[in-house]
Design an enzyme around this catalytic site. Structure first.
Site, mmCIF file in Angstrom:
data_model
loop_
_atom_site.group_PDB
_atom_site.id
_atom_site.type_symbol
_atom_site.label_atom_id
_atom_site.label_comp_id
_atom_site.label_asym_id
_atom_site.label_seq_id
_atom_site.Cartn_x
_atom_site.Cartn_y
_atom_site.Cartn_z
ATOM 1 N N GLY A 39 -28.968 16.337 39.510
ATOM 2 C CA GLY A 39 -30.364 16.686 39.773
ATOM 3 C C GLY A 39 -30.554 18.173 39.991
ATOM 4 O O GLY A 39 -29.592 18.948 40.033
ATOM 5 N N SER A 40 -31.815 18.552 40.159
ATOM 6 C CA SER A 40 -32.167 19.968 40.200
ATOM 7 C C SER A 40 -31.851 20.624 41.544
ATOM 8 O O SER A 40 -31.764 21.852 41.616
ATOM 9 C CB SER A 40 -33.658 20.129 39.873
ATOM 10 O OG SER A 40 -34.437 19.397 40.797
ATOM 11 N N THR A 41 -31.670 19.834 42.612
ATOM 12 C CA THR A 41 -31.332 20.427 43.915
ATOM 13 C C THR A 41 -29.815 20.609 44.030
ATOM 14 O O THR A 41 -29.334 21.709 44.333
ATOM 15 C CB THR A 41 -31.851 19.530 45.061
ATOM 16 O OG1 THR A 41 -33.203 19.170 44.792
ATOM 17 C CG2 THR A 41 -31.758 20.259 46.392
ATOM 18 N N ASP A 94 -25.154 15.128 47.032
ATOM 19 C CA ASP A 94 -26.055 14.660 45.977
ATOM 20 C C ASP A 94 -27.504 14.856 46.435
ATOM 21 O O ASP A 94 -27.773 15.053 47.625
ATOM 22 C CB ASP A 94 -25.779 13.171 45.682
ATOM 23 C CG ASP A 94 -26.234 12.753 44.278
ATOM 24 O OD1 ASP A 94 -27.023 13.494 43.659
ATOM 25 O OD2 ASP A 94 -25.802 11.690 43.822
ATOM 26 N N ASP A 97 -34.416 11.160 45.904
ATOM 27 C CA ASP A 97 -35.858 11.182 45.638
ATOM 28 C C ASP A 97 -36.647 10.948 46.923
ATOM 29 O O ASP A 97 -37.757 11.460 47.063
ATOM 30 C CB ASP A 97 -36.191 10.127 44.576
ATOM 31 C CG ASP A 97 -35.446 10.422 43.295
ATOM 32 O OD1 ASP A 97 -35.661 11.514 42.745
ATOM 33 O OD2 ASP A 97 -34.599 9.613 42.880
ATOM 34 N N GLY A 110 -33.238 10.939 38.267
ATOM 35 C CA GLY A 110 -32.583 11.568 37.121
ATOM 36 C C GLY A 110 -31.824 10.569 36.260
ATOM 37 O O GLY A 110 -31.145 10.958 35.307
ATOM 38 N N GLU A 116 -23.790 7.572 40.442
ATOM 39 C CA GLU A 116 -23.971 8.201 41.759
ATOM 40 C C GLU A 116 -23.569 7.235 42.870
ATOM 41 O O GLU A 116 -22.927 7.632 43.851
ATOM 42 C CB GLU A 116 -25.427 8.630 41.939
ATOM 43 C CG GLU A 116 -25.806 9.815 41.073
ATOM 44 C CD GLU A 116 -27.281 10.148 41.118
ATOM 45 O OE1 GLU A 116 -27.611 11.324 40.897
ATOM 46 O OE2 GLU A 116 -28.104 9.250 41.363
HETATM 47 C C1 5RP Z 1 -30.530 11.482 39.889
HETATM 48 C C2 5RP Z 1 -30.928 11.506 41.312
HETATM 49 C C3 5RP Z 1 -31.319 12.832 41.873
HETATM 50 O O1 5RP Z 1 -30.399 13.199 42.826
HETATM 51 C C4 5RP Z 1 -32.693 12.710 42.452
HETATM 52 O O2 5RP Z 1 -33.572 12.302 41.421
HETATM 53 C C5 5RP Z 1 -33.178 14.029 43.046
HETATM 54 O O3 5RP Z 1 -33.246 14.984 42.032
HETATM 55 P P1 5RP Z 1 -33.906 16.409 42.257
HETATM 56 O O4 5RP Z 1 -33.011 17.158 43.175
HETATM 57 O O5 5RP Z 1 -33.983 16.982 40.870
HETATM 58 O O6 5RP Z 1 -35.286 16.178 42.840
HETATM 59 O O7 5RP Z 1 -30.921 10.526 42.009
HETATM 60 O O8 5RP Z 1 -30.284 10.177 39.449
#
Ligand code: 5RP
Length: 242
Positions: A39-41, A94, A97, A110, A116
């Site tokens: 994911g982006s974070t 990780d 959401d 994601g 995960e």
């Molecule tokens: C991917 C995930 C991500 O960790 C989750 O969607 C958070 O992503 P982001 O940091 O881009 O908001 O569960 O499967």
């Protein structure tokens, strides 16, 4: 129709993600095997690990939770293992959401929820990186993702229609999203009603064709959350990092 947020809001959120992602690296020590989330974070965590390997001689191995993270980590020179090769993992970092006051999570925005969850389940501890928007009193405002067998998605959708109070949608619609495992994703609109995530997880897992549910219960031990004024590290009482 809601338009895209203004550029300065996008920049502010991106800055929060970066702060949380980097701050979580304080949990990392040389010698660790790390689960690398998706994911982006958490991308910022992976970038920081790469930087520390090059500039500070950090010695870690990573277990990626998606092909996207594998590509990113490979490009940064992070030594990688498969989950099978690693066996046990010291720490997984990780994104999420949503997280609730009991450190229960919705993940899968994601599409990487199955790997995960397997990586998190093999880990001695899990730290979530998030910006303040992810903190909720009750899970479900974010549509709950499920990974489903590609041939069974319609049957699962019909069953979920009986369980889920809102709509159940195939991610990607006419051009369905395909996960790294070759599955589809159903996004289930529960609304903020998931007060017993463990029960709901078991109920959904009992539906034929469901591969995995994006509810992570009893897995997260700490959340590193960036707000506009500070980065907070919240450690679960009685958790594995307490
Ligand atoms: C991917 C995930 C991500 O960790 C989750 O969607 C958070 O992503 P982001 O940091 O881009 O908001 O569960 O499967």
């Amino acid at each position: 129709m809601r338009g895209a947020p203004p550029a300065h809001i996008v920049d502010e959120v991106e800055a929060l993600k970066r702060e949380a992602g980097i701050a979580a690296c304080s949990f990392i020590n040389s010698g660790m095997t790390l689960g690398l989330g998706t994911g982006s974070t958490v991308r910022y965590t992976v970038l920081e690990i790469g930087r520390r390997i090059v500039e500070e001689g950090l010695e870690v191995k990573g277990v990626p939770t998606s092909e996207a993270t594998r590509h990113l980590a490979e490009g940064l020179g992070i030594p990688l293992l498969t989950l099978e090769q690693a066996g046990e993992i010291d720490l997984t970092i990780d994104g999420a959401d949503e997280f609730d006051p009991d450190f229960q999570l919705i993940k899968g925005g994601g599409g990487a929820l199955t790997r995960e969850k397997r990586v998190a389940a093999a880990s001695r501890a899990m730290v979530v990186v998030a910006d303040v928007r992810k903190q909720v009193p009750v899970l479900g405002g974010f549509d709950l993702p499920l990974e489903v067998d590609i041939g069974d998605w319609e049957g699962v959708r019909d069953e979920l229609d009986l369980i889920c109070p809102g709509s159940v949608r195939l991610r990607g619609g006419q051009t369905p999203y395909v996960t790294d495992n070759g599955g589809h994703i159903l996004d289930c609109e529960f609304g903020p009603t998931i007060s017993e995530p463990s029960q709901l997880e078991q109920l959904i897992l009992s539906v034929d064709g469901v591969v995995e549910v994006g509810l992570f219960v009893g897995m997260c031990d700490a959340v590193v959350m960036a707000t506009p004024s500070e980065v907070l590290t919240m450690v679960k009482q009685g958790g594995r990092l307490d």
